[in-house]
Design a protein around this motif. Structure first.
Motif, short mmCIF file in Angstrom:
data_model
loop_
_atom_site.label_atom_id
_atom_site.label_comp_id
_atom_site.label_asym_id
_atom_site.label_seq_id
_atom_site.Cartn_x
_atom_site.Cartn_y
_atom_site.Cartn_z
N PRO A 169 0.79 -1.23 0.00
CA PRO A 169 0.00 0.00 0.00
C PRO A 169 0.82 1.29 0.00
O PRO A 169 0.39 2.29 -0.59
CB PRO A 169 -0.83 -0.12 1.28
CG PRO A 169 -1.01 -1.59 1.45
CD PRO A 169 0.30 -2.19 1.00
N LEU A 170 1.98 1.31 0.66
CA LEU A 170 2.79 2.53 0.63
C LEU A 170 3.13 2.92 -0.81
O LEU A 170 3.07 4.09 -1.19
CB LEU A 170 4.07 2.35 1.43
CG LEU A 170 4.07 2.71 2.92
CD1 LEU A 170 5.46 2.49 3.49
CD2 LEU A 170 3.61 4.13 3.16
N GLY A 228 -13.21 1.48 0.56
CA GLY A 228 -12.28 0.49 1.10
C GLY A 228 -10.86 0.68 0.61
O GLY A 228 -10.01 -0.19 0.83
N PHE A 229 -10.60 1.82 -0.04
CA PHE A 229 -9.25 2.18 -0.51
C PHE A 229 -8.65 1.10 -1.43
O PHE A 229 -7.46 0.83 -1.38
CB PHE A 229 -8.31 2.44 0.66
CG PHE A 229 -8.77 3.51 1.62
CD1 PHE A 229 -9.70 4.45 1.23
CD2 PHE A 229 -8.27 3.57 2.90
CE1 PHE A 229 -10.13 5.45 2.12
CE2 PHE A 229 -8.68 4.55 3.79
CZ PHE A 229 -9.62 5.49 3.40
N VAL A 235 -10.67 -5.54 -3.10
CA VAL A 235 -10.02 -6.66 -3.77
C VAL A 235 -10.11 -7.93 -2.93
O VAL A 235 -10.26 -9.04 -3.47
CB VAL A 235 -8.56 -6.31 -4.15
CG1 VAL A 235 -7.61 -6.49 -3.00
CG2 VAL A 235 -8.09 -7.13 -5.35
N VAL A 236 -10.08 -7.82 -1.61
CA VAL A 236 -10.26 -8.98 -0.74
C VAL A 236 -11.70 -9.50 -0.84
O VAL A 236 -11.93 -10.71 -0.92
CB VAL A 236 -9.89 -8.65 0.72
CG1 VAL A 236 -10.37 -9.76 1.66
CG2 VAL A 236 -8.39 -8.46 0.86
N GLU A 237 -12.66 -8.59 -0.86
CA GLU A 237 -14.06 -9.00 -0.98
C GLU A 237 -14.29 -9.75 -2.30
O GLU A 237 -14.98 -10.77 -2.34
CB GLU A 237 -14.98 -7.79 -0.90
CG GLU A 237 -15.05 -7.16 0.48
CD GLU A 237 -15.87 -5.87 0.50
OE1 GLU A 237 -16.32 -5.43 -0.59
OE2 GLU A 237 -16.08 -5.31 1.59
N TYR A 276 -5.62 -6.00 4.93
CA TYR A 276 -6.11 -6.64 3.70
C TYR A 276 -4.93 -7.09 2.83
O TYR A 276 -4.93 -8.20 2.28
CB TYR A 276 -7.01 -5.69 2.93
CG TYR A 276 -8.23 -5.25 3.69
CD1 TYR A 276 -9.28 -6.13 3.92
CD2 TYR A 276 -8.33 -3.95 4.19
CE1 TYR A 276 -10.41 -5.74 4.62
CE2 TYR A 276 -9.46 -3.54 4.89
CZ TYR A 276 -10.49 -4.44 5.11
OH TYR A 276 -11.60 -4.05 5.82
N TYR A 277 -3.95 -6.22 2.70
CA TYR A 277 -2.77 -6.56 1.91
C TYR A 277 -2.04 -7.77 2.50
O TYR A 277 -1.69 -8.71 1.78
CB TYR A 277 -1.83 -5.36 1.83
CG TYR A 277 -0.48 -5.69 1.21
CD1 TYR A 277 -0.36 -5.91 -0.16
CD2 TYR A 277 0.66 -5.79 2.00
CE1 TYR A 277 0.87 -6.22 -0.72
CE2 TYR A 277 1.89 -6.09 1.44
CZ TYR A 277 1.99 -6.30 0.08
OH TYR A 277 3.20 -6.61 -0.47
#
Length: 300
Positions: A135-136, A167-168, A173-175, A283-284
């Motif tokens: 994410p960074l 959800g940024f 993507v997890v969903e 999530y990541y």
């Protein structure tokens, strides 16, 4: 020349769902050269979600879309590609599920957040690949891209939801991954972009074995420029967006994967990038722990 006798059971169909700034466009270029007998669809769900007739209709979204299209039309005239008015979600599903006769590979790249509320429009009979990145790196790069679109100061986590989902990107993507594994592809694959950049041969040979594509090291090099993109099934906003704002300029100019850059120093990043990163790390990490690695296939 395409082999019109290609059996549909031999045809590989691969959906790639990406988070932004995850080398997904360069990956799409690579996939364009894997087989001469291929069809590549580029971000059709994004077009339906952002620009098509079924897009969200709040006033801020309408104004944003109108301004982007007006600027693109003012600065460049381009008549290729499908008009964005064609991109309903049903149209996208039909394009993906079309037989694509004679094609050995049907490949599509898109973004997960565009379909989490439209799951009934996911195509049947595809393998699914999820492309993630730390994410960074995602948010630092995404803010830089957004900043090129506006002279005004802004904070990522306050951008209108249709452009920057609640959800940024990572929650979405997890969903989608969980739904896909339950309904469409129990063995859906996850690749981390920096793994791909660090070890393209290992990661791609593992991926291709998993989906049933032959691997040839020649695919690690491809033609620089936009000739491959000219063959993609995409809307006419693809070349306009690239010409006006350079959305895909680096990817289009690429001819191979470069080495990954180090993580940026948190102290050098603005607060909104850090907030988005911190909200997304769980999530990541969940997906990263399940990622495909080339090492698993090193002995094959």
């Amino acid at each position: 020349m395409a082999d019109s006798n290609v059996n549909s059971s031999e045809q590989v169909r691969l959906m790639t769902w990406a988070v932004p700034r995850s080398v997904s466009t360069a990956f799409t270029k690579l996939m364009s050269y894997v087989s001469e007998d291929s069809t590549v669809l580029f971000e059709p769900y994004i077009n339906a979600h952002w620009f098509g007739p079924e897009r969200l209709q709040d006033a801020t979204h309408r104004a944003t879309v109108a301004a982007l299209k007006e600027e693109a039309d003012r600065r460049i005239t381009y008549t290729g590609g499908s008009d964005v008015s064609d991109f309903t979600f049903g149209f996208v599903k039909e394009q993906l599920e079309a037989p694509h006769t004679g094609k050995k590979l049907v490949f599509c790249k898109d973004m997960a957040f565009t379909v989490v509320d439209k799951l009934e429009f996911l195509p049947k009979d595809y393998r699914h690949l999820f492309l993630i990145r730390h994410p960074l790196k995602v948010f630092a790069s995404w803010k830089k891209l957004y900043q090129s679109l506006t002279p005004h100061e802004f904070e990522l986590d306050k951008v209108v939801p249709v452009l920057f989902p609640p959800g940024f990107f990572f929650r979405e993507v997890v969903e989608l991954l969980e739904h896909v594994r339950e309904v469409h592809d129990p063995k859906a694959i996850i690749i981390d972009a920096d793994d791909l950049l660090s070890d393209p041969k290992g990661i791609l040979s593992a991926l291709f074995k998993e989906v049933g594509l032959p691997f040839d090291e020649k695919c690690l090099q491809w033609e620089a420029g936009e000739s491959a993109a000219g063959q993609w099934l995409a809307s006419n906003l693809l070349p306009k967006g690239n010409e006006v704002w350079g959305f895909y300029r680096r990817a289009m100019g690429s001819s191979s994967f470069g080495k990954p850059r180090a993580l940026p120093d948190r102290s050098s990043l603005p607060g909104d990038v850090l907030r988005c990163t911190d909200a997304s790390m769980s999530y990541y990490n969940k997906m990263y722990a399940q990622r495909l690695t080339g090492k698993l296939y090193a002995h094959l």
